[in-house]
Design a protein around this motif. Structure first.
Motif, short mmCIF file in Angstrom:
data_model
loop_
_atom_site.label_atom_id
_atom_site.label_comp_id
_atom_site.label_asym_id
_atom_site.label_seq_id
_atom_site.Cartn_x
_atom_site.Cartn_y
_atom_site.Cartn_z
N ASP A 143 22.22 0.86 3.23
CA ASP A 143 22.34 0.95 4.86
C ASP A 143 21.75 2.20 5.32
N ARG A 144 21.49 3.17 4.65
CA ARG A 144 21.14 4.50 5.17
C ARG A 144 19.76 4.89 4.42
N ASP A 145 18.62 4.86 5.31
CA ASP A 145 17.44 5.20 4.71
C ASP A 145 17.19 6.70 4.59
N ILE A 146 16.92 7.28 3.42
CA ILE A 146 16.88 8.66 3.20
C ILE A 146 15.56 9.06 2.74
N SER A 147 14.59 8.06 3.01
CA SER A 147 13.08 8.49 2.62
C SER A 147 12.24 9.80 3.39
N GLY A 148 12.89 10.05 4.40
CA GLY A 148 12.38 11.29 5.28
C GLY A 148 12.69 12.76 4.54
N SER A 149 13.91 12.65 3.83
CA SER A 149 14.44 13.74 3.29
C SER A 149 14.28 13.85 1.64
N HIS A 150 13.66 12.57 1.18
CA HIS A 150 13.43 12.79 -0.27
C HIS A 150 11.98 12.13 -0.52
N PRO A 151 10.92 12.64 -0.07
CA PRO A 151 9.55 12.40 -0.17
C PRO A 151 9.10 12.35 -1.64
N GLU A 152 9.46 13.36 -2.27
CA GLU A 152 9.26 13.52 -3.70
C GLU A 152 9.97 12.42 -4.65
N VAL A 153 11.04 11.81 -4.29
CA VAL A 153 11.55 10.52 -4.98
C VAL A 153 10.63 9.35 -4.47
N VAL A 154 10.41 9.18 -3.33
CA VAL A 154 9.54 8.08 -2.87
C VAL A 154 8.32 8.16 -3.70
N ARG A 155 7.50 9.16 -3.80
CA ARG A 155 6.33 9.41 -4.71
C ARG A 155 6.76 8.87 -6.09
N ARG A 156 7.63 9.58 -6.60
CA ARG A 156 7.84 9.35 -8.29
C ARG A 156 8.09 7.69 -8.18
N MET A 157 8.94 7.08 -7.57
CA MET A 157 9.21 5.79 -7.70
C MET A 157 8.01 4.71 -7.11
N ASP B 123 0.90 -1.26 0.15
CA ASP B 123 0.01 -0.01 0.02
C ASP B 123 0.94 1.31 -0.02
N GLY B 124 2.16 1.06 -0.13
CA GLY B 124 3.25 2.21 -0.11
C GLY B 124 3.63 2.66 1.12
N SER B 125 3.12 2.19 2.20
CA SER B 125 3.59 2.60 3.48
C SER B 125 4.82 1.69 4.06
N GLU B 126 5.44 2.43 5.00
CA GLU B 126 6.64 1.70 5.62
C GLU B 126 7.51 2.14 4.37
N ALA B 127 7.88 3.10 3.86
CA ALA B 127 8.80 3.11 2.50
C ALA B 127 10.12 3.27 3.08
N ARG B 128 11.26 2.62 2.48
CA ARG B 128 12.63 2.92 2.56
C ARG B 128 13.23 3.09 1.27
N LEU B 129 14.07 4.32 1.44
CA LEU B 129 14.69 4.78 0.14
C LEU B 129 15.94 4.92 0.37
N TYR B 130 16.96 4.28 -0.74
CA TYR B 130 18.24 4.51 -0.51
C TYR B 130 18.87 4.89 -1.85
N ASP B 131 19.97 5.67 -1.67
CA ASP B 131 20.87 6.45 -2.71
C ASP B 131 21.92 5.35 -3.22
N LEU B 132 21.83 4.69 -4.39
CA LEU B 132 22.78 3.66 -4.80
C LEU B 132 23.98 4.11 -5.12
N GLN B 133 24.15 5.26 -5.40
CA GLN B 133 25.40 5.69 -5.95
C GLN B 133 26.33 6.17 -4.45
N SER B 134 25.88 6.51 -3.41
CA SER B 134 26.80 6.82 -2.16
C SER B 134 26.49 5.57 -1.27
N ASP B 135 25.49 4.76 -1.45
CA ASP B 135 25.21 3.67 -0.25
C ASP B 135 24.70 2.45 -1.04
N PRO B 136 25.74 1.84 -1.87
CA PRO B 136 25.10 0.67 -2.68
C PRO B 136 24.77 -0.61 -1.77
N GLY B 137 25.11 -0.48 -0.47
CA GLY B 137 24.79 -1.60 0.45
C GLY B 137 23.27 -1.49 1.12
#
Length: 490
Positions: A460-474, A444-458
């Motif tokens: 490990d660091r969820d950045i969904s809180g600071s990039h809600p527009e990317v979460v929505r786009r994806m 349902d789109g909840s509990e989203a976790r977003l990761y920047d694969l360029q700086s964090d390929p593993g």
């Protein structure tokens, strides 16, 4: 180990001399191009599936401490995809995509199968209105053969041997009710579980011990050897018969239980370990394990990977000796990985869609050398196998397939259609990635976790809180679009 062994060196270390000589000593040169179908326009096809093999445990994909000489050598002779992903997870949905070329995610119209103890969404038979590549090839006068110890495909509610006129099911893996659990010696059960194992996993070990304890005297009695030895026997028969074939060799190893012979464990295990053997993981958070138990689990898994690699090598060596590498299209892949304590999980947990679970291997070896030694970063997937096979055979599919024909990439061209992103699902979780980001969320789109694969390929660091527009786009542009609308709720 700091250096990757060659296949020859590894076989010496593993003590494969006697078995290898027995396997490779007879029949060299019996195959060759005379076994192409009439007209010489088609070739044999072999698909090898290694269940639960993680991409990061293979030397050709960058691992420098686990011995995989067969897969490393195969990479030099194949087109190797560097960013392949399963169309869906776990075992049964993934195989349905392999056989049909159809997407099985997002698991619409899913009906839980009776008698199952593990039934994530999509864990069901091939729908009656979908055709398998085996059925199509059988209709085109191929011998269609399935050799496997993956027992889920042969349960009464399933029908995965559809289209195979020969199928060889090797009994006894995992929870297969092959022998009464009561026959398992309790001391062997307790030796192979840790105090934190949950009841379900203890019972898995109990069934497995009952199935296997009474006959294992030599390495050939383990499951990966049995699967590949049966496949070798089929090749020898095929060399005499002369009929073109489609052969699926589906090894449940390196899936748990992880209990390979000691000579493999000795490559990775700590000397003097005296605790219980964690041969099965809970599908849960990993905090039930002590540190030494987790290290031991990782060593056992690595050992299982190396054993599977060795027996794949014996099979490929026999293909070569019989001349079949000259006229056979070969796929080697895994269906998903497994968590071994990374990100705080073990086993295959639907919310734990990190690289250790989602990243697979994928090789295509063409008999004419197309793509040999090359790599591609195309988001190849397991539902691309069926359309590629049919294209190479010059056979029209009986219905549209969702996967792509990988032939253009084999020929050094661009793909049929670019994939600027990829999506997959596991039960009630969805995953998406593109060049920059990876997204994990519930259906349902909840509990989203977003990761920047360029700086964090593993991841490990969820950045969904600071990039809600990317979460929505994806979520809207990738997951919902690929799913064809809202995802089912379970």
């Amino acid at each position: 180990m700091s250096r990757t062994l060659s296949r020859k060196e590894f076989l010496q270390v593993a003590g494969a001399g006697v078995a290898g000589a027995a396997l490779l000593g007879a029949g060299a040169g019996c195959g060759g191009s005379s076994y192409l179908p009439s007209g010489g326009s088609r070739m044999n096809v072999v698909v090898v599936i290694l269940d639960s093999l993680r991409r990061d445990h293979v030397g050709a994909y960058g691992n420098d401490w686990i011995q995989t000489p067969t897969l490393d050598a195969l990479a030099k002779d194949s087109l190797r995809f560097t960013r392949p992903y399963p169309e869906s997870i776990p075992t049964i949905p993934a195989r349905r995509a392999v056989y049909t070329g159809k997407r099985t995610w997002p698991f619409r119209n899913w009906v839980p199968q009776k008698g199952e103890t593990f039934f994530p969404a999509g864990w069901q038979r091939i729908p009656e209105d979908q055709w398998s590549v085996a059925e199509i090839l059988l209709d085109n006068e191929y011998d269609t053969v399935l050799i496997t110890d993956t027992q889920h495909q042969f349960k009464p509610s399933m029908n995965f041997h559809r289209g195979f006129n020969v199928f060889d099911f090797i009994r006894g893996q995992e929870r297969d009710r092959y022998r009464p659990k009561q026959t398992a010696p309790e001391e062997l059960v307790q030796k192979n579980v840790v105090p934190g194992n949950d009841r379900s996993m203890v019972e898995k070990v109990r069934q497995y011990v009952a199935n296997t304890h009474y006959y294992r005297n030599r390495e050939e009695d383990w499951f990966a050897p049995q699967v590949f030895l049966r496949a070798i026997k089929y090749l020898e028969d095929a060399a005499r018969a002369g009929q073109p074939f489609f052969l699926v060799v589906d090894s449940f190893d390196p899936h748990e239980p992880w209990d390979p012979p000691e000579k493999y464990v000795g490559l990775y295990g700590e000397e003097g370990y005296s605790g219980p053997e964690p041969i099965v993981p809970n599908y849960s958070k990993s905090d039930y394990l002590e540190e030494d138990e987790l290290r031991r689990m990782r060593a056992l898994y690595a050992a299982e990977v190396t054993m599977a690699d060795r027996w794949l090598g014996n099979f490929l060596d026999r293909m070569d000796a019989l001349g079949f590498l000259e006229n056979t299209l070969l796929f080697v892949l895994s269906d998903h990985g497994v968590s071994l304590g990374e990100h705080g999980y073990t086993g295959k947990v639907d919310e734990a869609l990190w690289p250790e679970l989602t990243d697979i291997i994928f090789y295509v070896r063409h008999p004419e050398g197309k793509g040999s030694g090359n790599t591609s970063d195309f988001y190849a997937s397991i539902h691309d196998i069926a359309p590629t096979i049919l294209s190479q055979m010059g056979i029209e599919p009986w219905q549209p397939m969702d996967g792509q024909d990988l032939t253009p990439i084999l020929e050094g061209k661009g793909p049929q259609r670019e994939r600027e992103h990829f999506t997959l699902g596991y039960d009630d979780y969805a995953w998406a990635r593109d060049e920059r980001y990876a997204l994990v969320c519930r259906n349902d789109g909840s509990e989203a976790r977003l990761y920047d694969l360029q700086s964090d390929p593993g991841m490990d660091r969820d950045i969904s809180g600071s990039h809600p527009e990317v979460v929505r786009r994806m979520w809207e542009g990738y997951i919902l679009k690929d799913a064809g609308g809202p995802l089912p709720k379970y």
